[in-house]
Every structure is written in structure tokens, then in C-alpha cells.
Design an enzyme around this catalytic site. Structure first.
Site, mmCIF file in Angstrom:
data_model
loop_
_atom_site.group_PDB
_atom_site.id
_atom_site.type_symbol
_atom_site.label_atom_id
_atom_site.label_comp_id
_atom_site.label_asym_id
_atom_site.label_seq_id
_atom_site.Cartn_x
_atom_site.Cartn_y
_atom_site.Cartn_z
ATOM 1 N N GLU A 177 -2.864 -25.231 73.105
ATOM 2 C CA GLU A 177 -3.895 -24.295 72.618
ATOM 3 C C GLU A 177 -3.153 -23.083 72.077
ATOM 4 O O GLU A 177 -2.222 -22.616 72.739
ATOM 5 C CB GLU A 177 -4.835 -23.892 73.740
ATOM 6 C CG GLU A 177 -5.654 -25.077 74.249
ATOM 7 C CD GLU A 177 -6.659 -24.691 75.342
ATOM 8 O OE1 GLU A 177 -6.977 -23.497 75.481
ATOM 9 O OE2 GLU A 177 -7.126 -25.590 76.045
ATOM 10 N N HIS A 181 -12.231 -24.568 73.979
ATOM 11 C CA HIS A 181 -12.117 -23.870 75.274
ATOM 12 C C HIS A 181 -13.215 -22.803 75.432
ATOM 13 O O HIS A 181 -12.926 -21.613 75.580
ATOM 14 C CB HIS A 181 -10.723 -23.250 75.436
ATOM 15 C CG HIS A 181 -10.350 -23.071 76.876
ATOM 16 N ND1 HIS A 181 -9.071 -23.122 77.331
ATOM 17 C CD2 HIS A 181 -11.105 -22.833 77.983
ATOM 18 C CE1 HIS A 181 -9.032 -22.919 78.636
ATOM 19 N NE2 HIS A 181 -10.273 -22.735 79.058
#
Ligand code: NAD
Length: 315
Positions: free
Chosen positions: A271, A289
Site C-alpha cells: 500500500e 483500505h
């Protein structure tokens, strides 16, 4: 006293702190400048973006409290901060229900192909309407199916409650012994206890039509090459815990072979740059997320964080 809310704070939390006499600065200071500027403040609140490492702590002896809005404290050197007498607090429960609802958004998406139809219908329009209708004809209901929950903490239990409310059976696996039933609260003060069954991980893999992962970041993936082989054919997987809890390469193989019917992913190994073959996979439902990203969760996080900081700073 001055508090730097470096990754933002819900307005409710800001108001609570200001009413308690604190000055709250919500301007973001870039990580590289924090060591020079953070010492003007008495406390800092962060989400996951800002890192509070040993070097920053050493550079800012005025800091008396560090608040993490949310659960994971991997971005804070917690033990080091505490060894220096700094209070470190977080708000682990505030977002659990929001994450659990996102799990069901992914599950419902997977069983009715919303991820794929949302990609294809805008492109194909009316031209392939009938073909797409045919392609998505074999949806399945969640009711009556078995959800396996790996990690039966705050979010795992909230997820299980929604599953029970939808008429699913729930089995779970956890390192520690957990409950034999969960209490569901319905409107009108009606509560109902519904059984859940704790099982060994391999048994969970064998019986689950859908699996949702709710463990912390682990040294090795909870579902890797060996585990994929143990899953039911056509299982649906959701990971809204931490990247790395499912082996992403093995997941792609399992999606391609049909072993896994679909995956819903809110978290990724890398990420903010997840692997492209995962992002483009037609059997994957994706969110960036956002498990805790609801107004309600943010309000609860802000309120709890504000109260914890007040309790610690006014001691
Ligand atoms: P929790 O601590 O309440 O629950 C975790 C559970 O996992 C505990 O019951 C623990 O005993 C169990 N566990 C730990 N290691 C295990 C293992 N190896 N095998 C089986 N069980 C194990 O945590 P939570 O608040 O429910 O959070 C669960 C996960 O969700 C965490 O990874 C957290 O970082 C993540 N999370 C994600 C989002 C999001 O935005 N997607 C938001 C909040 C939390």
C-alpha cells in the site's frame, strides 16, 4: 497545551479537546519536518500515515502523549515512547462495526458479481446487456451458507454477528478460547443468543463457503500455498485485516484455477501501490483500505481519542 492532529481528527474530537482547554492544530506537518517542529506541541495524534519513531521521540522531549486514531500501532515505537514516560493510546473498538459492514459489502459484491458488472456495464452499455445478464445468472445467497472467521476479536465477532443476522452459520478459529454463542441486538430491545462454533483452522477451511480474515499482521500468511489447497472449491475470501495475511500470488493462482470464486480485498501487501494483476483481476472486489472510513467510526474515533488524551494530559 497544544495538540498536533497531524493526520486529522473528527470535528467532534477537536471540539471536545477545545472545550477541555486544549489548542488543536489540524495542519499537517510533513514527516521530514516533524523532528524540527513537533516539540512546540504537548501531544500528537496520528492515523497510519505519520510515523512516530524513536528518533522523533528523542528530538521532541516536550511530547507527553501520542494518540493513534484506529487500531494498529505499527507506525509508533510504542514501547520506547512508554519507556520515556509518554502515554500512548489508541481507539481499537471504534471502527469494528464499520469494518464488519465492509466485509459484507465485499461478500454481497462477490456472490452477485457487482465488482465485475460495475466494471463492464459502463463500457458495454446496452450492447452486451443480455450477455452480461447471462454471465451473472448464477449468483448465490449468503443465507444458509457457512462463514469461517479467522481471528475472533473485535472485528471478527462483529462480522460474525452480521452473518448470524443474515441466517448464515458461523465457525471461527482463534489462538485463544472464545465464546460458544454471540448475542445479537435487534430493535425494540430484543436480544437473541445464537451459537457459533470454534474449530481448528483446517476444519474451518474444510467447511467454510466464505472466509473472512481478522487477525493482526502475521509473520507468515494465514492463507498461503498449502492452505489454499485445503479450501472448499469455489470459496469466497475477504481480507479486511492486513496485507500479507493472504499470499497474494497464491490468491491470483487460486482465482485463475477457480479454487477461489472471488476475493474482496480492502488491504494489500504493497500500500499504496498494490500489484496490478490483482487490481485488474475480474474476480476481485477492491477497496483502498477504507474499513474504518465511515462517518460514524470517525466520530467514535475522534470522541474516544479526545477523551483518552484529556485523561492522560490532565493527570
Ligand atoms: P483484535 O485484536 O480484537 O482481534 C484479533 C484476534 O486475532 C484476536 O482474537 C487474537 O487472539 C487473534 N489472533 C491473533 N493471532 C492469531 C493467529 N495467528 N491465528 C488466529 N487468531 C489469531 O483485532 P481487531 O480489532 O478485530 O482487528 C483485526 C484486524 O483488522 C487487524 O489486523 C487490524 O489491523 C485490522 N483492521 C483493519 C481495518 C481496515 O480499515 N480494513 C480497520 C481496523 C482494523
Amino acid at each position: 497545551m497544544k495538540i498536533l492532529a497531524n493526520d486529522g481528527i473528527d470535528p467532534i474530537g477537536k471540539t471536545i479537546l477545545e472545550n477541555a482547554g486544549f489548542t488543536v492544530d489540524t495542519n499537517h506537518i510533513p514527516q521530514a519536518e516533524l523532528a524540527d517542529r513537533l516539540n512546540e506541541y504537548d501531544a500528537i495524534t496520528v492515523r497510519s500515515a505519520t510515523k512516530v519513531r524513536k528518533e522523533l521521540i528523542d528530538a521532541c522531549p516536550n511530547i507527553k502523549a501520542i494518540g493513534r486514531g484506529g487500531v494498529g500501532m505499527d507506525n509508533i515505537d510504542v514501547e520506547y515512547a512508554r519507556s520515556k514516560g509518554i502515554a500512548v493510546v489508541n481507539t481499537p473498538a471504534a471502527s469494528s462495526h464499520s469494518v464488519a459492514e465492509l466485509v459484507f459489502a465485499h461478500l454481497l459484491t462477490g456472490v452477485r458479481f457487482l465488482h465485475d458488472s460495475n466494471r463492464k456495464m459502463p463500457v458495454d452499455g446496452n450492447v452486451n446487456f443480455a450477455a452480461l445478464k447471462k454471465q451473472y445468472a448464477a449468483g448465490v445467497e449468503l443465507k444458509g451458507k457457512t462463514l469461517g472467521v479467522v481471528g475472533f476479536g473485535r472485528i471478527g465477532r462483529e462480522t460474525a454477528k452480521i452473518a448470524l443476522g443474515m441466517g448464515m452459520d458461523v465457525v471461527y478459529y482463534d489462538l485463544f478460547e472464545g465464546p460458544k454463542a454471540l448475542t445479537l441486538d435487534f430493535s425494540g430491545n430484543v436480544t437473541v443468543d445464537i451459537p457459533v462454533k470454534q474449530v481448528e483452522l483446517n476444519d474451518l477451511f474444510a467447511v467454510s463457503d466464505f472466509i473472512s480474515l481478522h487477525v493482526p499482521f502475521l509473520d507468515k500468511p494465514a492463507i498461503g500455498k498449502e492452505e489454499f489447497a485445503l479450501l472448499k472449491d469455489g470459496v469466497g475470501l475477504v481480507n479486511a485485516s492486513r496485507g500479507g495475511v493472504i499470499d497474494e500470488l497464491e490468491l491470483i493462482n487460486a482465482l485463475n484455477s477457480g479454487k477461489v470464486a472471488f476475493a474482496g480485498l480492502d488491504v494489500f501487501d504493497d500500500e499504496p501501490t498494490p500489484r496490478v494483476d490483482l487490481l485488474k483481476h475480474p474476480k476481485v472486489s477492491l477497496t483502498p483500505h477504507i474499513g474504518a472510513a465511515t462517518n460514524e467510526a470517525q466520530e467514535r474515533i475522534g470522541e474516544e481519542l479526545a477523551q483518552l488524551l484529556i485523561d492522560n494530559l490532565k493527570k
